[in-house]
Design a protein around this motif. Structure first.
Motif, PDB file in Angstrom:
ATOM      1  N   ARG A   1       0.828  -1.209   0.000  1.00  0.00           N
ATOM      2  CA  ARG A   1       0.000   0.000   0.000  1.00  0.00           C
ATOM      3  C   ARG A   1       0.859   1.255   0.000  1.00  0.00           C
ATOM      4  N   GLU A   2       1.886   1.290   0.839  1.00  0.00           N
ATOM      5  CA  GLU A   2       2.772   2.458   0.892  1.00  0.00           C
ATOM      6  C   GLU A   2       3.491   2.653  -0.434  1.00  0.00           C
ATOM      7  N   TRP A   3       3.882   1.565  -1.063  1.00  0.00           N
ATOM      8  CA  TRP A   3       4.565   1.627  -2.359  1.00  0.00           C
ATOM      9  C   TRP A   3       3.635   2.192  -3.429  1.00  0.00           C
ATOM     10  N   LEU A   4       2.393   1.725  -3.449  1.00  0.00           N
ATOM     11  CA  LEU A   4       1.423   2.214  -4.435  1.00  0.00           C
ATOM     12  C   LEU A   4       1.110   3.691  -4.216  1.00  0.00           C
ATOM     13  N   ILE A   5       1.038   4.103  -2.949  1.00  0.00           N
ATOM     14  CA  ILE A   5       0.808   5.516  -2.644  1.00  0.00           C
ATOM     15  C   ILE A   5       1.979   6.356  -3.128  1.00  0.00           C
ATOM     16  N   HIS A   6       3.201   5.890  -2.837  1.00  0.00           N
ATOM     17  CA  HIS A   6       4.406   6.646  -3.196  1.00  0.00           C
ATOM     18  C   HIS A   6       4.472   6.908  -4.698  1.00  0.00           C
ATOM     19  N   TYR A   7       4.134   5.897  -5.489  1.00  0.00           N
ATOM     20  CA  TYR A   7       4.215   6.041  -6.945  1.00  0.00           C
ATOM     21  C   TYR A   7       2.891   6.500  -7.567  1.00  0.00           C
ATOM     22  N   GLU A   8       1.935   6.849  -6.707  1.00  0.00           N
ATOM     23  CA  GLU A   8       0.655   7.419  -7.143  1.00  0.00           C
ATOM     24  C   GLU A   8      -0.050   6.531  -8.167  1.00  0.00           C
ATOM     25  N   ILE A   9      -0.062   5.235  -7.870  1.00  0.00           N
ATOM     26  CA  ILE A   9      -0.729   4.270  -8.743  1.00  0.00           C
ATOM     27  C   ILE A   9      -2.168   4.090  -8.259  1.00  0.00           C
ATOM     28  N   PRO A  10      -3.162   4.322  -9.114  1.00  0.00           N
ATOM     29  CA  PRO A  10      -4.568   4.179  -8.707  1.00  0.00           C
ATOM     30  C   PRO A  10      -4.841   2.794  -8.135  1.00  0.00           C
ATOM     31  N   THR A  11      -5.497   2.770  -6.989  1.00  0.00           N
ATOM     32  CA  THR A  11      -5.694   1.509  -6.267  1.00  0.00           C
ATOM     33  C   THR A  11      -7.095   1.435  -5.674  1.00  0.00           C
ATOM     34  N   CYS A  12      -7.668   0.251  -5.729  1.00  0.00           N
ATOM     35  CA  CYS A  12      -8.899  -0.049  -5.003  1.00  0.00           C
ATOM     36  C   CYS A  12      -8.598  -1.212  -4.072  1.00  0.00           C
ATOM     37  N   VAL A  13      -8.899  -1.052  -2.791  1.00  0.00           N
ATOM     38  CA  VAL A  13      -8.691  -2.131  -1.824  1.00  0.00           C
ATOM     39  C   VAL A  13      -9.942  -3.007  -1.786  1.00  0.00           C
ATOM     40  N   VAL A  14      -9.747  -4.296  -2.025  1.00  0.00           N
ATOM     41  CA  VAL A  14     -10.852  -5.252  -2.022  1.00  0.00           C
ATOM     42  C   VAL A  14     -10.682  -6.178  -0.825  1.00  0.00           C
ATOM     43  N   MET A  15     -11.663  -6.169   0.065  1.00  0.00           N
ATOM     44  CA  MET A  15     -11.607  -6.961   1.299  1.00  0.00           C
ATOM     45  C   MET A  15     -12.418  -8.239   1.099  1.00  0.00           C
TER      46      MET A  15
END
Length: 212
Positions: free
Chosen positions: A127-141
């Motif tokens: 998650r921190e890596w995706l935030i750092h590189y500003e990659i669009p993300t959806c968290v699926v639980m």
């Protein structure tokens, strides 16, 4: 989305094997046995197109599934599986990192976590890596059906806090068994792939109608 066609295309290990038809790609990242294959099968209304296994670490490539000739699901190797050698984990990491940073057709990452448990260290690092590189993300639980409904909100709150999710971050509670979250997740995916189409159309208009 009504899925009328879904097919496995390739298990790729590098860019020379990625499809070259420029369709939008939706990547799935998560720890081993979190339910990514089951999620894919539920989303496309197939029982076993994406192979599920009780043996963690089985997916070792980027598995491409083409949906309705409109987009791809790209299933990553599961992370955090201790019995995979350190060398193999490093190779997977480099393969995934290269894909995430260089793949122009990637439009959204579905970070898949288990609703029943707090995010692992690997989940938080991803998650921190995706935030750092500003990659669009959806968290699926996933695996919501394994918990009583009365506990859903409490477990969601833990995941939201640990992964630093805000109201702006798309998130979906999902159950492959019940179909819970399927329509909501397709709406989110469609939103991001539609945005991709609009960017392409805007660029074409700019080229075709240059400003004076």
């Amino acid at each position: 989305m009504k899925v009328t066609q879904a097919e496995f295309i390739i298990s790729a290990v590098g860019p020379d094997q990625y499809p070259d038809d420029a369709l939008p790609e939706i990547a799935l990242a998560g720890r081993s046995n979190v339910g990514k294959s089951s999620l894919i099968n539920r989303m496309i209304n197939r029982k076993n197109l994406a192979r599920t296994s009780s043996q963690p670490g089985k997916t070792q490539c980027l598995n491409y599934y083409r949906i309705n000739d409109l987009l791809y699901f790209v299933d990553f190797p599961g992370y955090g599986y201790a019995k995979v050698s350190k060398t193999q984990r490093q190779a997977w990491g480099k393969m995934i990192e290269r894909y995430l940073l260089e793949r122009d057709t990637l439009k959204l990452v579905l970070q898949v976590v288990d609703l029943r448990h707090p995010p692992s260290k690997d989940d938080i690092m991803m998650r921190e890596w995706l935030i750092h590189y500003e990659i669009p993300t959806c968290v699926v639980m996933t695996k919501a059906d394994k918990l009583p409904k009365s506990q859903w909100h409490k477990h969601m709150k833990v995941i939201k806090n640990d992964l630093q999710l805000t109201a702006e971050n798309p998130m979906v509670m999902f159950s492959s068994e019940l179909g819970l979250g399927k329509d909501e997740l397709w709406e989110i995916i469609s939103r991001y792939t539609q945005q991709a189409e609009e960017v392409v159309e805007d660029s074409t208009d700019d080229v075709g109608n240059p400003q004076s």
